[in-house]
Design a protein around this motif. Sequence first.
Motif, PDB file in Angstrom:
ATOM      1  N   LEU A 112       0.825  -1.211   0.000  1.00  0.00           N
ATOM      2  CA  LEU A 112       0.000   0.000   0.000  1.00  0.00           C
ATOM      3  C   LEU A 112       0.856   1.255   0.000  1.00  0.00           C
ATOM      4  O   LEU A 112       0.509   2.246  -0.653  1.00  0.00           O
ATOM      5  CB  LEU A 112      -0.933  -0.003   1.205  1.00  0.00           C
ATOM      6  N   TYR A 113       1.956   1.232   0.705  1.00  0.00           N
ATOM      7  CA  TYR A 113       2.821   2.410   0.772  1.00  0.00           C
ATOM      8  C   TYR A 113       3.233   2.871  -0.621  1.00  0.00           C
ATOM      9  O   TYR A 113       3.134   4.056  -0.947  1.00  0.00           O
ATOM     10  CB  TYR A 113       4.063   2.094   1.606  1.00  0.00           C
ATOM     11  N   PHE A 114       3.667   1.952  -1.465  1.00  0.00           N
ATOM     12  CA  PHE A 114       4.144   2.328  -2.792  1.00  0.00           C
ATOM     13  C   PHE A 114       2.990   2.727  -3.714  1.00  0.00           C
ATOM     14  O   PHE A 114       3.146   3.617  -4.558  1.00  0.00           O
ATOM     15  CB  PHE A 114       4.945   1.173  -3.401  1.00  0.00           C
ATOM     16  N   LEU A 115       1.840   2.088  -3.555  1.00  0.00           N
ATOM     17  CA  LEU A 115       0.669   2.486  -4.341  1.00  0.00           C
ATOM     18  C   LEU A 115       0.260   3.918  -4.004  1.00  0.00           C
ATOM     19  O   LEU A 115      -0.116   4.699  -4.883  1.00  0.00           O
ATOM     20  CB  LEU A 115      -0.487   1.528  -4.071  1.00  0.00           C
ATOM     21  N   THR A 116       0.343   4.269  -2.717  1.00  0.00           N
ATOM     22  CA  THR A 116      -0.009   5.627  -2.299  1.00  0.00           C
ATOM     23  C   THR A 116       1.059   6.622  -2.722  1.00  0.00           C
ATOM     24  O   THR A 116       0.747   7.768  -3.074  1.00  0.00           O
ATOM     25  CB  THR A 116      -0.215   5.671  -0.778  1.00  0.00           C
ATOM     26  N   CYS A 117       2.322   6.211  -2.668  1.00  0.00           N
ATOM     27  CA  CYS A 117       3.400   7.089  -3.138  1.00  0.00           C
ATOM     28  C   CYS A 117       3.198   7.483  -4.587  1.00  0.00           C
ATOM     29  O   CYS A 117       3.499   8.614  -4.984  1.00  0.00           O
ATOM     30  CB  CYS A 117       4.756   6.391  -2.987  1.00  0.00           C
ATOM     31  N   HIS A 118       2.676   6.576  -5.392  1.00  0.00           N
ATOM     32  CA  HIS A 118       2.427   6.901  -6.800  1.00  0.00           C
ATOM     33  C   HIS A 118       1.427   8.037  -6.922  1.00  0.00           C
ATOM     34  O   HIS A 118       1.635   8.984  -7.688  1.00  0.00           O
ATOM     35  CB  HIS A 118       1.914   5.668  -7.540  1.00  0.00           C
ATOM     36  N   GLU A 119       0.339   7.949  -6.152  1.00  0.00           N
ATOM     37  CA  GLU A 119      -0.657   9.014  -6.223  1.00  0.00           C
ATOM     38  C   GLU A 119      -0.086  10.340  -5.730  1.00  0.00           C
ATOM     39  O   GLU A 119      -0.331  11.396  -6.325  1.00  0.00           O
ATOM     40  CB  GLU A 119      -1.899   8.658  -5.404  1.00  0.00           C
ATOM     41  N   LYS A 120       0.694  10.280  -4.662  1.00  0.00           N
ATOM     42  CA  LYS A 120       1.235  11.508  -4.085  1.00  0.00           C
ATOM     43  C   LYS A 120       2.268  12.163  -4.990  1.00  0.00           C
ATOM     44  O   LYS A 120       2.231  13.380  -5.221  1.00  0.00           O
ATOM     45  CB  LYS A 120       1.850  11.214  -2.719  1.00  0.00           C
ATOM     46  N   TRP A 121       3.212  11.373  -5.491  1.00  0.00           N
ATOM     47  CA  TRP A 121       4.358  11.947  -6.199  1.00  0.00           C
ATOM     48  C   TRP A 121       4.193  12.039  -7.711  1.00  0.00           C
ATOM     49  O   TRP A 121       4.893  12.813  -8.364  1.00  0.00           O
ATOM     50  CB  TRP A 121       5.626  11.163  -5.873  1.00  0.00           C
ATOM     51  N   PHE A 122       3.250  11.276  -8.282  1.00  0.00           N
ATOM     52  CA  PHE A 122       3.096  11.290  -9.732  1.00  0.00           C
ATOM     53  C   PHE A 122       1.775  11.907 -10.185  1.00  0.00           C
ATOM     54  O   PHE A 122       1.691  12.423 -11.294  1.00  0.00           O
ATOM     55  CB  PHE A 122       3.239   9.864 -10.289  1.00  0.00           C
ATOM     56  N   GLU A 123       0.757  11.848  -9.349  1.00  0.00           N
ATOM     57  CA  GLU A 123      -0.519  12.445  -9.724  1.00  0.00           C
ATOM     58  C   GLU A 123      -0.748  13.791  -9.046  1.00  0.00           C
ATOM     59  O   GLU A 123      -1.535  14.607  -9.543  1.00  0.00           O
ATOM     60  CB  GLU A 123      -1.666  11.488  -9.362  1.00  0.00           C
ATOM     61  N   ASN A 124      -0.073  14.026  -7.937  1.00  0.00           N
ATOM     62  CA  ASN A 124      -0.240  15.280  -7.194  1.00  0.00           C
ATOM     63  C   ASN A 124       1.120  15.798  -6.744  1.00  0.00           C
ATOM     64  O   ASN A 124       1.321  16.140  -5.579  1.00  0.00           O
ATOM     65  CB  ASN A 124      -1.158  15.046  -5.985  1.00  0.00           C
ATOM     66  N   TYR A 125       2.038  15.846  -7.696  1.00  0.00           N
ATOM     67  CA  TYR A 125       3.438  16.156  -7.400  1.00  0.00           C
ATOM     68  C   TYR A 125       3.610  17.492  -6.675  1.00  0.00           C
ATOM     69  O   TYR A 125       4.293  17.563  -5.650  1.00  0.00           O
ATOM     70  CB  TYR A 125       4.253  16.160  -8.689  1.00  0.00           C
ATOM     71  N   TYR A 126       3.005  18.549  -7.191  1.00  0.00           N
ATOM     72  CA  TYR A 126       3.255  19.876  -6.625  1.00  0.00           C
ATOM     73  C   TYR A 126       2.695  19.994  -5.204  1.00  0.00           C
ATOM     74  O   TYR A 126       3.317  20.622  -4.340  1.00  0.00           O
ATOM     75  CB  TYR A 126       2.666  20.953  -7.530  1.00  0.00           C
ATOM     76  N   THR A 127       1.537  19.398  -4.965  1.00  0.00           N
ATOM     77  CA  THR A 127       0.980  19.415  -3.609  1.00  0.00           C
ATOM     78  C   THR A 127       1.905  18.688  -2.647  1.00  0.00           C
ATOM     79  O   THR A 127       2.183  19.175  -1.537  1.00  0.00           O
ATOM     80  CB  THR A 127      -0.406  18.753  -3.596  1.00  0.00           C
ATOM     81  N   MET A 128       2.395  17.529  -3.074  1.00  0.00           N
ATOM     82  CA  MET A 128       3.285  16.742  -2.220  1.00  0.00           C
ATOM     83  C   MET A 128       4.613  17.448  -2.028  1.00  0.00           C
ATOM     84  O   MET A 128       5.119  17.552  -0.907  1.00  0.00           O
ATOM     85  CB  MET A 128       3.498  15.358  -2.843  1.00  0.00           C
ATOM     86  N   ARG A 129       5.177  17.962  -3.101  1.00  0.00           N
ATOM     87  CA  ARG A 129       6.479  18.636  -3.008  1.00  0.00           C
ATOM     88  C   ARG A 129       6.419  19.823  -2.063  1.00  0.00           C
ATOM     89  O   ARG A 129       7.281  19.974  -1.185  1.00  0.00           O
ATOM     90  CB  ARG A 129       6.925  19.112  -4.392  1.00  0.00           C
ATOM     91  N   ASP A 130       5.406  20.651  -2.228  1.00  0.00           N
ATOM     92  CA  ASP A 130       5.348  21.877  -1.432  1.00  0.00           C
ATOM     93  C   ASP A 130       5.026  21.601   0.033  1.00  0.00           C
ATOM     94  O   ASP A 130       5.323  22.429   0.898  1.00  0.00           O
ATOM     95  CB  ASP A 130       4.321  22.841  -2.032  1.00  0.00           C
TER      96      ASP A 130
END
Length: 260
Positions: A112-130
Amino acid sequence: MAEQLQLTLYRGFPGSDEYTWSPFVTKIELRLRFSALKYSKEAGSPRDGPRGKIPYLTLARPDGSEVQTLSDSSMMIRDLIDKGLIEDLNSSLSPSERTHDLGLRALLEEKLYFLTCHEKWFENYYTMRDHVLGSIPFPLRVGVGLLVYRNMAQTLHGQGTLRFTGDEIASMRQDLWEEINSLLVSSKSSSKTTEHNQTFWLLGGDAPTEADAACFGFITAALVSTACPKAQKVVKSLPVVVEYASHIHDRFFPEYNFWE
């Protein structure tokens, strides 16, 4: 020894009465609270952690001299148990129950961790980065963010998640959460607890196991993070999952801001 040491948990984010976006931070916090072990909280930085990641924990004497720094959530728990600072939650489990508990933790932390990382870093990159890099000045944040993105891409490709389509990843993530919900529904119905609004546990026993700390961490991370709206929608659609987490919140984190 527990009375002679001061514990400081480095969570990676400012704010002392809020859940972080990291499931591993909340996992450790809940483990400490299961044993009523007092600790202080600091932001810290992955650069200062012994394994280059958050969370990490320092143990110090009353005079402030550091005794040890612990890192990696699973290793931290093992070290704290070995030092007699926290209870071994799984000591009374049968071999099959311990295997079940370990499998649930692996499902959450290695899938689950890696599946969620995909959504955070690849689908919502700017929100996650900031959010993650919010303390870094903007021009530098752009460069650091790209480095983190590239490292995450390499990790997810090697681990396998990035070899699937976005729709396939979303389907796997939803299936996993629905299976957790099914287990919690079964555990709630088989729990010995009969009182209304009473905490129930993942394996259906009358006390938590290690899997509960991990599960609560992943639920709260999904509920408070704005970088995983799809996962959040799935979790909020599963009332028993939310009920499970709400009971734990009320009992162990009453001073924390409740998720919306």
